[in-house]
Motif scaffolding. Structure first.
Motif, PDB file in Angstrom:
ATOM      1  N   GLY A 121      44.012 -15.048   9.482  1.00 21.78           N
ATOM      2  CA  GLY A 121      44.413 -16.032   8.324  1.00 21.78           C
ATOM      3  C   GLY A 121      45.813 -15.075   7.746  1.00 21.78           C
ATOM      4  N   THR A 122      46.231 -16.100   6.783  1.00 25.82           N
ATOM      5  CA  THR A 122      47.333 -15.738   5.892  1.00 25.82           C
ATOM      6  C   THR A 122      46.965 -15.040   4.778  1.00 25.82           C
ATOM      7  N   PHE A 123      47.438 -14.082   4.167  1.00 23.78           N
ATOM      8  CA  PHE A 123      46.791 -13.311   2.897  1.00 23.78           C
ATOM      9  C   PHE A 123      47.988 -12.818   1.933  1.00 23.78           C
TER      10      PHE A 123
ATOM     11  N   ARG B 256      44.008   1.623   3.380  1.00 19.82           N
ATOM     12  CA  ARG B 256      44.979   2.177   2.194  1.00 19.82           C
ATOM     13  C   ARG B 256      44.990   1.383   1.075  1.00 19.82           C
ATOM     14  N   TRP B 257      45.286  -0.114   1.117  1.00 19.22           N
ATOM     15  CA  TRP B 257      45.448  -1.040   0.005  1.00 19.22           C
ATOM     16  C   TRP B 257      44.219  -2.158   0.386  1.00 19.22           C
ATOM     17  N   GLY B 258      43.468  -2.244   1.122  1.00 20.63           N
ATOM     18  CA  GLY B 258      42.710  -3.312   1.484  1.00 20.63           C
ATOM     19  C   GLY B 258      42.968  -4.261   2.311  1.00 20.63           C
ATOM     20  N   ALA B 259      44.217  -4.246   3.197  1.00 16.62           N
ATOM     21  CA  ALA B 259      44.670  -5.269   4.016  1.00 16.62           C
ATOM     22  C   ALA B 259      43.556  -5.563   5.175  1.00 16.62           C
ATOM     23  N   LEU B 260      43.061  -4.483   5.469  1.00 18.60           N
ATOM     24  CA  LEU B 260      42.056  -4.586   6.740  1.00 18.60           C
ATOM     25  C   LEU B 260      40.845  -5.283   6.231  1.00 18.60           C
ATOM     26  N   ALA B 261      40.168  -4.802   5.061  1.00 13.66           N
ATOM     27  CA  ALA B 261      38.993  -5.248   4.599  1.00 13.66           C
ATOM     28  C   ALA B 261      39.368  -6.819   4.069  1.00 13.66           C
ATOM     29  N   THR B 262      40.467  -7.220   3.626  1.00 17.55           N
ATOM     30  CA  THR B 262      40.605  -8.472   3.062  1.00 17.55           C
ATOM     31  C   THR B 262      40.786  -9.336   4.098  1.00 17.55           C
ATOM     32  N   ALA B 263      41.567  -9.244   5.257  1.00 20.59           N
ATOM     33  CA  ALA B 263      41.515 -10.069   6.545  1.00 20.59           C
ATOM     34  C   ALA B 263      40.273 -10.251   7.271  1.00 20.59           C
TER      35      ALA B 263
ATOM     36  N   ALA C  53      41.406  -6.409  -6.072  1.00 18.87           N
ATOM     37  CA  ALA C  53      42.657  -7.303  -6.501  1.00 18.87           C
ATOM     38  C   ALA C  53      43.082  -8.312  -5.246  1.00 18.87           C
ATOM     39  N   ASN C  54      43.135  -7.710  -4.036  1.00 21.83           N
ATOM     40  CA  ASN C  54      43.425  -8.580  -2.996  1.00 21.83           C
ATOM     41  C   ASN C  54      42.353  -9.547  -2.624  1.00 21.83           C
ATOM     42  N   LEU C  55      41.213  -9.341  -2.641  1.00 19.85           N
ATOM     43  CA  LEU C  55      40.136 -10.275  -2.373  1.00 19.85           C
ATOM     44  C   LEU C  55      40.318 -11.613  -3.433  1.00 19.85           C
ATOM     45  N   ALA C  56      40.362 -10.800  -4.610  1.00 20.01           N
ATOM     46  CA  ALA C  56      40.506 -11.963  -5.837  1.00 20.01           C
ATOM     47  C   ALA C  56      41.815 -12.793  -5.447  1.00 20.01           C
ATOM     48  N   ARG C  57      42.935 -12.419  -5.390  1.00 23.32           N
ATOM     49  CA  ARG C  57      43.901 -13.304  -5.303  1.00 23.32           C
ATOM     50  C   ARG C  57      44.138 -14.087  -4.235  1.00 23.32           C
TER      51      ARG C  57
END
Length: 384
Positions: free
Chosen positions: A9-11, A58-65, A86-90
């Protein structure tokens, strides 16, 4: 904030704390390479229906995706954890879509897919692989990722020794993948961390005391020369002062302050879970009887009440992962001014070329040089 487009997806992603002029992204080519590999129809796609563990995100990119697969993120950085939330929320994802574990929490009992973002510290990688290895089974998919400059022969040898046979991918956009096949017959040896050593005899009140370093702490096997210089020039205070060891690392500055002033209350603060664990063990091993301290994992001094501190001791980092930056130091100086009482002092050690005096004069309106040598300088700023 930037937009990451992946097969998942796009995040919209950002680092934490978010700054409008931050030049750094919350991901790099190593993250995108791994995410593409997981969805590649020619090699998989990888079955993510079991327990997915992401180490060193490092900044949640992998976990968010990968949030749709409810991964467990294992990391040492408080700021990295805040970035993930924060990335999950946004991106409109539930905050509990990712299980958040620190590097010192017990990992899941069983891991079916293990994804490892190779860290800067080889010691930290070694310790984390030791911690998760018992949860890996013969069918676990193990993939590491990092930029080419982060992956060395020693990196691959760690995967070989702790997980099993290991190979690497071709480089893509200066990133590389590591594939390890778990070998259940490998001997399960304990992690060599934490590492302990005694301080030298010429560093003031803490001379000869034991230092405890968990993996990944700066200069984990010895006293770094900047801290050594600082220990010889710490302020002499008395009474029930409130002292903060900001960015405490292994806690030797705070320990020395406690030994010099047994009536003080020391607060150890760092954004690394491993650093705070190291500081607590160092303090417990060497502090005088009755010494008071607390230990905080957090974003600088944001959890302390304004105007509540008498003295802040700080040896700020000047790297953020592989980038050289004084942004962390500037944030620490600003936070220290808020936390200090009127008349309270910030003492800082740093390399001469970093010009911390310029930032301190702008933030505090004053700065004096306490001591210096050809490489380091100790600076003092007073809240007026």
């Amino acid at each position: 904030m930037n937009r990451l487009t992946t097969p998942q997806g796009t995040f919209e992603l950002a680092r934490f704390p978010e700054h409008p002029r931050d030049p750094f992204q919350a991901w790099d080519a190593a993250d995108t390479y791994l995410l593409q590999e997981l969805a590649d129809p020619e090699t998989g796609p990888v079955d993510l229906s079991g327990t997915v563990a992401v180490v060193g995100d490092r900044w949640g990119a992998l976990a968010t995706a990968l949030a749709a697969h409810r991964p467990v993120q294992i990391g040492d950085s408080y700021l990295g954890r805040r970035a993930t939330l924060a990335n999950l929320a946004r991106n409109g994802l539930d905050h509990d879509a990712v299980g958040l574990l620190s590097s010192h929490d017990t990992p899941p009992d069983r891991i079916d897919v293990l994804l490892v973002r190779v860290p800067k510290s080889l010691a930290f990688l070694e310790d984390q692989l030791h911690r998760v290895a018992p949860a890996v089974h013969a069918d676990t998919v193990v993939i590491g990722t990092g930029m080419v400059k982060e992956i060395h022969t020693s990196t691959l040898k760690l995967f070989e020794r702790i997980i099993g046979p290991t190979r690497t991918s071709l480089a893509v956009r200066k990133a590389r993948l590591i594939f390890a096949t778990p070998d259940p017959l490998l001997p399960r040896t304990p992690s060599p961390w934490p590492y302990r050593y005694e301080l030298p005899a010429d560093v003031g009140p803490a001379s000869g005391r034991t230092v405890v370093n968990h993996a990944g702490i700066f200069c984990a096997d010895r006293l770094d020369i900047g801290t050594r210089f600082f220990l010889k020039h710490l302020p002499a205070r008395g009474g029930a002062a409130r002292i903060v060891d900001l960015g405490c690392g292994n806690g030797v500055l705070g320990l020395s302050a406690a030994l010099a002033d047994p009536g003080a209350h020391i607060t150890f603060v760092d954004e690394s879970y491993g650093a705070v664990a190291s500081a607590e063990e160092t303090f417990r091993a060497g502090a005088p009887d009755g010494a008071e301290a607390d230990f905080l994992v957090g974003d600088g001094l944001t959890d302390l009440a304004p105007g509540s501190v008498d003295l802040v001791l700080n040896n700020p980092p000047f790297h953020s992962h592989l980038a050289t930056t004084d942004a962390t130091a500037r944030a620490m100086f600003t936070g220290a001014r808020t936390a200090l009482r009127q008349g309270g002092e910030l003492w800082v050690v740093g390399n001469r070329h970093l010009s911390y005096h310029t930032h301190l004069r702008r933030i505090f309106g004053n700065c004096t040089t306490v001591a210096g040598d050809p490489k380091f300088v100790v600076l003092r700023a007073v809240k007026r």
